[in-house]
Design an enzyme around this catalytic site. Sequence first.
Site, short mmCIF file in Angstrom:
data_model
loop_
_atom_site.label_atom_id
_atom_site.label_comp_id
_atom_site.label_asym_id
_atom_site.label_seq_id
_atom_site.Cartn_x
_atom_site.Cartn_y
_atom_site.Cartn_z
N ARG A 59 0.62 -0.96 0.26
CA ARG A 59 0.35 0.12 -0.01
C ARG A 59 0.62 1.13 -0.22
NH1 ARG A 59 -2.63 -3.54 3.18
NH2 ARG A 59 -2.03 -2.59 5.14
N GLU A 96 5.66 -9.62 15.70
CA GLU A 96 5.06 -9.44 16.72
C GLU A 96 5.42 -11.59 16.88
OE1 GLU A 96 1.26 -9.66 17.01
OE2 GLU A 96 0.64 -9.58 18.92
#
Length: 176
Positions: A59, A96
């Site tokens: 994006r 993460e």
Amino acid sequence: MEKILKTIRNVPDFPKPGIQFKDITPILHDPQLCREITDAFVEKLGGSRIDAVVGIESRGFLFGILLAQKLNVPFVMVRKSGKLPFTTVGMDYALEYGTARIEIHTDALQPGWNVVLHDDLLATGGTAAAAARLIEMQGAQVAAFTFVVELGFLGGRKNLGEHAGNIISLVNYDGE
Ligand code: AMP
């Protein structure tokens, strides 16, 4: 910018439970808003010398290329591992869970270039910091970061300060 906040679609629990995804696709339906966003970045960059815009997959390519066109400078892609066809240099960074790798073509930037590093959204800053390191490995420097959206409550800004003082975001979600 109020109009951006109104246009972004909040999608709860995407791509996994607990994440509220900021979907910018409705912004892309509004060509006038796309122009205003691009112009806002140009205005906030304030006429400083920019030699290239680097966009982060995927994006970051959207407003990255519009901004590069507006500034009349080269646009450079930072892509996920294995996507760029020519000789690359890469950088691993922590997610993460596990790690990810991003790459840039070795001939994409010239030493000494002032680069704008763009992505649609700043969350923890891990991706943008890794991309900044790739730019610095080429002998170029990050003159500014630009994001349409900043999730300020995640504190990602503090991971970018060592790369550039100028961190531009058009809307900031501070208290979620
Ligand atoms: P980070 O490395 O944590 O700053 O994550 C930034 C990247 O993940 C950007 O490329 C974003 O497009 C994407 N991202 C992270 N969180 C979100 C979210 N809540 N909504 C939309 N995109 C996100």
